[in-house]
Design an enzyme around this catalytic site. Structure first.
Site, PDB file in Angstrom:
ATOM      1  N   THR A 146       0.817  -1.210   0.000  1.00 14.71           N
ATOM      2  CA  THR A 146       0.000   0.000   0.000  1.00 14.71           C
ATOM      3  C   THR A 146       0.859   1.272   0.000  1.00 14.71           C
ATOM      4  OG1 THR A 146      -1.468   1.281   1.461  1.00 14.71           O
ATOM      5  CG2 THR A 146      -0.108  -0.356   2.521  1.00 14.71           C
ATOM      6  N   ASP A 147       0.263   2.380  -0.452  1.00 19.03           N
ATOM      7  CA  ASP A 147       0.963   3.678  -0.369  1.00 19.03           C
ATOM      8  C   ASP A 147       1.023   4.164   1.084  1.00 19.03           C
ATOM      9  OD1 ASP A 147      -1.723   4.342  -0.001  1.00 19.03           O
ATOM     10  OD2 ASP A 147      -1.764   5.927  -1.513  1.00 19.03           O
ATOM     11  N   GLU A 148       0.242   3.524   1.976  1.00 19.06           N
ATOM     12  CA  GLU A 148       0.209   3.995   3.368  1.00 19.06           C
ATOM     13  C   GLU A 148       1.532   3.751   4.092  1.00 19.06           C
ATOM     14  OE1 GLU A 148      -3.428   3.284   5.533  1.00 19.06           O
ATOM     15  OE2 GLU A 148      -4.553   3.060   3.682  1.00 19.06           O
ATOM     16  N   TYR A 172      -1.991  -0.830  10.963  1.00 13.10           N
ATOM     17  CA  TYR A 172      -2.113  -1.467   9.645  1.00 13.10           C
ATOM     18  C   TYR A 172      -0.914  -1.131   8.764  1.00 13.10           C
ATOM     19  CZ  TYR A 172      -3.366  -1.817   4.691  1.00 13.10           C
ATOM     20  OH  TYR A 172      -3.325  -2.080   3.341  1.00 13.10           O
ATOM     21  N   LYS A 176       2.194  -3.470   7.256  1.00  8.51           N
ATOM     22  CA  LYS A 176       2.492  -3.617   5.826  1.00  8.51           C
ATOM     23  C   LYS A 176       3.929  -3.173   5.533  1.00  8.51           C
ATOM     24  CE  LYS A 176       0.093  -4.709   2.852  1.00  8.51           C
ATOM     25  NZ  LYS A 176      -0.237  -6.048   2.274  1.00  8.51           N
TER      26      LYS A 176
HETATM   27  P1  NAD Z   1      -9.514  -7.631   1.814  1.00  6.83           P
HETATM   28  O1  NAD Z   1      -9.538  -7.358   3.293  1.00  6.83           O
HETATM   29  O2  NAD Z   1     -10.739  -7.353   1.006  1.00  6.83           O
HETATM   30  O3  NAD Z   1      -9.129  -9.162   1.565  1.00  6.83           O
HETATM   31  C1  NAD Z   1      -8.124  -9.821   2.262  1.00  6.83           C
HETATM   32  C2  NAD Z   1      -8.261 -11.313   2.005  1.00  6.83           C
HETATM   33  O4  NAD Z   1      -7.187 -11.971   2.712  1.00  6.83           O
HETATM   34  C3  NAD Z   1      -9.565 -11.915   2.537  1.00  6.83           C
HETATM   35  O5  NAD Z   1     -10.141 -12.751   1.563  1.00  6.83           O
HETATM   36  C4  NAD Z   1      -9.134 -12.695   3.761  1.00  6.83           C
HETATM   37  O6  NAD Z   1      -9.948 -13.843   4.018  1.00  6.83           O
HETATM   38  C5  NAD Z   1      -7.712 -13.085   3.393  1.00  6.83           C
HETATM   39  N1  NAD Z   1      -6.886 -13.350   4.578  1.00  6.83           N
HETATM   40  C6  NAD Z   1      -6.765 -12.558   5.683  1.00  6.83           C
HETATM   41  N2  NAD Z   1      -5.942 -13.141   6.580  1.00  6.83           N
HETATM   42  C7  NAD Z   1      -5.524 -14.306   6.011  1.00  6.83           C
HETATM   43  C8  NAD Z   1      -4.644 -15.345   6.439  1.00  6.83           C
HETATM   44  N3  NAD Z   1      -4.046 -15.310   7.636  1.00  6.83           N
HETATM   45  N4  NAD Z   1      -4.420 -16.380   5.600  1.00  6.83           N
HETATM   46  C9  NAD Z   1      -5.034 -16.439   4.388  1.00  6.83           C
HETATM   47  N5  NAD Z   1      -5.877 -15.502   3.956  1.00  6.83           N
HETATM   48  C10 NAD Z   1      -6.118 -14.444   4.744  1.00  6.83           C
HETATM   49  O7  NAD Z   1      -8.265  -6.827   1.262  1.00  6.83           O
HETATM   50  P2  NAD Z   1      -8.084  -6.107  -0.143  1.00  6.83           P
HETATM   51  O8  NAD Z   1      -8.677  -4.752  -0.054  1.00  6.83           O
HETATM   52  O9  NAD Z   1      -8.491  -7.009  -1.240  1.00  6.83           O
HETATM   53  O10 NAD Z   1      -6.490  -5.919  -0.160  1.00  6.83           O
HETATM   54  C11 NAD Z   1      -5.643  -6.927  -0.692  1.00  6.83           C
HETATM   55  C12 NAD Z   1      -4.196  -6.526  -0.497  1.00  6.83           C
HETATM   56  O11 NAD Z   1      -3.963  -5.265  -1.128  1.00  6.83           O
HETATM   57  C13 NAD Z   1      -3.793  -6.342   0.969  1.00  6.83           C
HETATM   58  O12 NAD Z   1      -2.500  -6.848   1.128  1.00  6.83           O
HETATM   59  C14 NAD Z   1      -3.816  -4.831   1.175  1.00  6.83           C
HETATM   60  O13 NAD Z   1      -2.889  -4.453   2.166  1.00  6.83           O
HETATM   61  C15 NAD Z   1      -3.409  -4.347  -0.197  1.00  6.83           C
HETATM   62  N6  NAD Z   1      -3.932  -3.024  -0.556  1.00  6.83           N
HETATM   63  C16 NAD Z   1      -5.282  -2.757  -0.506  1.00  6.83           C
HETATM   64  C17 NAD Z   1      -5.746  -1.492  -0.890  1.00  6.83           C
HETATM   65  C18 NAD Z   1      -7.223  -1.165  -0.898  1.00  6.83           C
HETATM   66  O14 NAD Z   1      -7.576  -0.016  -1.168  1.00  6.83           O
HETATM   67  N7  NAD Z   1      -8.121  -2.106  -0.645  1.00  6.83           N
HETATM   68  C19 NAD Z   1      -4.841  -0.510  -1.298  1.00  6.83           C
HETATM   69  C20 NAD Z   1      -3.472  -0.827  -1.336  1.00  6.83           C
HETATM   70  C21 NAD Z   1      -3.034  -2.080  -0.973  1.00  6.83           C
END
Ligand code: NAD
Length: 348
Positions: A146-148, A172, A176
């Site tokens: 993430t950019d965070e 969080y 990350k």
């Molecule tokens: P999300 O919370 O919608 O999904 C996360 C998934 O990971 C879920 O399906 C959950 O069941 C699974 N999970 C959680 N803990 C687990 C574990 N211990 N073992 C196996 N599976 C597990 O998240 P998202 O929004 O789809 O984000 C996906 C990735 O992208 C993350 O790494 C997040 O940090 C990164 N990200 C998200 C955003 C955003 O805006 N949503 C932006 C930048 C980066």
């Protein structure tokens, strides 16, 4: 279930192990890969509260798709998955992802985001050591971040580049940032071919209702208040999830090993602007307005700010543009319109 001699071998396509594929971005990525490429996908997901298997309905019976319910912190289980499926590359998305939850309870964030990433790196490294030279050099561990991790910016500072120092604010983003450091260390120390992408805030279909855009849309549809932190002037850079997954696949297949790539929407908006735009779209698109309001904007309520709330995120994406020719295709107006329509039709 895809065995070790599935279609991936027949067509000499990649066998991609995706963690967290049942989440918001992971499921969009899997739909993209299954629909737009010949690659095979093995989705491993613990199915926490954040998972949504209905987002994978259209691919679940595809012979190039397999699912295993596994916790990424479970070393033995992860080892058996690598042994069983022999992945060519890994895309690691599994994480605890909601900042507010990390503030009220950080333990799961430390466990999944840090210990889980460490566990995957260890298993991936030991597996990678056993590969022949061709497979070894084609292997990738693509960590989705993430950019965070960069912290926040004042309203006038220039956007973050891949060289900006890490300065995370919340449990969080700190977890990350820690996972990004581990991934770089496994590259530098053991030579594991890693790539990291740092993206801005995503939005689109199937996002969990706890996140800003779906929360505001579903509350508005139900006539509930629209809680806006502080004065609503915090700035986020918004990226349509389908633009993001296209960039992820491009980086996986064409990006340089050991590098970070920023992926942003080139679209900075205050939270207040986002909520107002959602209200305007609902005025136009929603058929039935709740009885007790005249305008959706009447539901807006300013609430006590989140502790340590980041003021502004902004990403400089010139690297991915110059090296890989990527830039977002969907404007915020198009993407948000599509998203509001989707929630109106699929309100959950
Ligand atoms: P999300 O919370 O919608 O999904 C996360 C998934 O990971 C879920 O399906 C959950 O069941 C699974 N999970 C959680 N803990 C687990 C574990 N211990 N073992 C196996 N599976 C597990 O998240 P998202 O929004 O789809 O984000 C996906 C990735 O992208 C993350 O790494 C997040 O940090 C990164 N990200 C998200 C955003 C955003 O805006 N949503 C932006 C930048 C980066």
């Amino acid at each position: 279930v895809l065995g070790s001699r599935g279609l991936g071998d027949v067509y000499k396509r990649q066998r991609i192990l995706i963690t967290g594929g049942s989440g918001f971005i992971g499921s969009a990525l899997i739909r993209y890969i299954i629909n737009q490429t010949q690659d095979s996908v093995i989705n491993i997901d613990k199915l926490t509260y954040a998972a949504n298997q209905s987002a994978l309905k259209e691919v679940e019976n595809n012979p190039r798709y397999a699912f295993e319910q596994v916790d990424i912190c479970d070393l033995k289980a992860i080892e058996s998955i690598f042994e069983k499926y022999q992945p060519d590359v890994v895309m690691h998305l599994a994480a605890e992802s909601h900042v507010d939850r990390s503030i009220t309870g950080a333990a799961d964030f430390i466990q999944t985001n840090i210990v889980g990433t460490y566990t995957l790196l260890e298993v991936a490294k030991n597996y990678w050591y056993t590969l022949d030279e061709a497979k070894k050099s084609a292997f990738r561990f693509h960590h989705i971040s993430t950019d965070e991790v960069y912290g926040d910016l004042s309203f006038s500072e220039p956007a973050f580049t891949e060289h900006s120092p890490y300065h995370p604010s919340s449990p969080y983003s700190a977890s990350k940032a820690a996972s990004d450091h581990l991934v770089h260390a496994w590259h530098r120390t053991y030579g594991l071919p890693v790539i990291i992408t740092n993206s801005s805030n995503n939005y689109g279909a199937y996002q969990h209702a706890e996140k800003l855009i779906p929360l505001m849309i579903s509350n508005a549809i139900e006539g509930k208040s629209l809680p806006i932190y502080g004065d609503g002037q915090q700035i986020r850079d918004w990226l349509f999830v389908e633009d993001h997954v296209q960039a992820l696949y491009l980086v996986l297949t064409k990006g340089r090993v050991g590098e970070n790539y920023n992926i942003g929407g080139n679209c900075e908006k205050t939270n207040l602007e986002v909520v107002k735009t959602i209200c305007q779209l609902l005025e136009e698109l929603a058929l039935n307005k709740p009885n007790h309001i005249k305008y959706y904007e009447d539901l807006m309520t300013f609430v006590k700010d989140r502790p340590g709330h980041d003021v502004r995120y902004s990403l400089d994406c010139s690297k991915i543009h110059a090296e890989l020719g990527w830039q977002p295709q969907i404007t915020f107006e198009q993407g948000l319109r599509q998203t509001v329509k989707w929630y109106l039709e699929n309100n959950r």
